[in-house]
Design a protein around this motif. Structure first.
Motif, PDB file in Angstrom:
ATOM      1  N   ASN A  75       0.886  -1.237  -0.092  1.00 16.32           N
ATOM      2  CA  ASN A  75      -0.186  -0.103  -0.028  1.00 16.32           C
ATOM      3  C   ASN A  75       0.963   1.161  -0.080  1.00 16.32           C
ATOM      4  O   ASN A  75       0.638   2.226  -0.637  1.00 16.32           O
ATOM      5  N   HIS A  79       0.898   4.125  -2.925  1.00 11.64           N
ATOM      6  CA  HIS A  79       0.742   5.626  -2.444  1.00 11.64           C
ATOM      7  C   HIS A  79       1.766   6.457  -3.014  1.00 11.64           C
ATOM      8  O   HIS A  79       1.522   7.367  -3.760  1.00 11.64           O
ATOM      9  N   THR A  83       1.444   9.155  -5.781  1.00  8.97           N
ATOM     10  CA  THR A  83       1.840  10.622  -5.628  1.00  8.97           C
ATOM     11  C   THR A  83       2.939  11.035  -6.705  1.00  8.97           C
ATOM     12  O   THR A  83       2.687  12.026  -7.150  1.00  8.97           O
TER      13      THR A  83
END
Length: 127
Positions: A75, A79, A83
């Motif tokens: 995860n 992320h 980003t």
């Protein structure tokens, strides 16, 4: 999967001497009593919840913790990649980190198979 209900009743089963030795050995290897192992085996065939030995419980808890950590790491990677993409930066995968993660997952799966080895409901085709 039906849960056992009602008061336990006694059943007498007869085994040959050689079978008794095997029962003692197998149940000891699983950290269970002979009776506990026989009950677990029968219940697994009747569709009751899986019966694990204390060692199996400990191994499974450790594996679940490690797999949860791996999931958390995945995860975090997703992320960070999302980003970077949103900020217009190219995402360059670190293949060595991916290979290392793959090795950890394979190791955990092997430990899971070992923990379930000999558990009738795992090996009888219902996996």
């Amino acid at each position: 999967m039906a849960l056992p209900v009602g008061r336990p009743q006694k059943v007498t089963v007869r085994f040959r001497e050689s079978e008794m030795r095997q029962l003692a050995e197998v149940s000891h290897q699983r950290g269970m009593t002979r009776t506990g192992w026989i009950v677990a085996l029968v219940r697994s065939r009747l569709g009751s919840p899986v019966q694990h030995s204390p060692d199996e419980h400990a191994a499974l808890r450790a594996i679940v913790r490690e797999l949860n950590r791996i999931g958390g790491n995945i995860n975090q990677i997703a992320h960070a990649a999302n980003t970077s993409v949103l900020q217009g930066r190219a995402v360059v995968p670190d293949l060595s980190a991916i290979q290392a993660a793959k090795l950890v997952i394979e190791t955990e799966l092997a430990q899971l198979r070992n923990a379930l080895h000999g558990n009738a409901d795992y090996w009888d085709g219902r996996r």
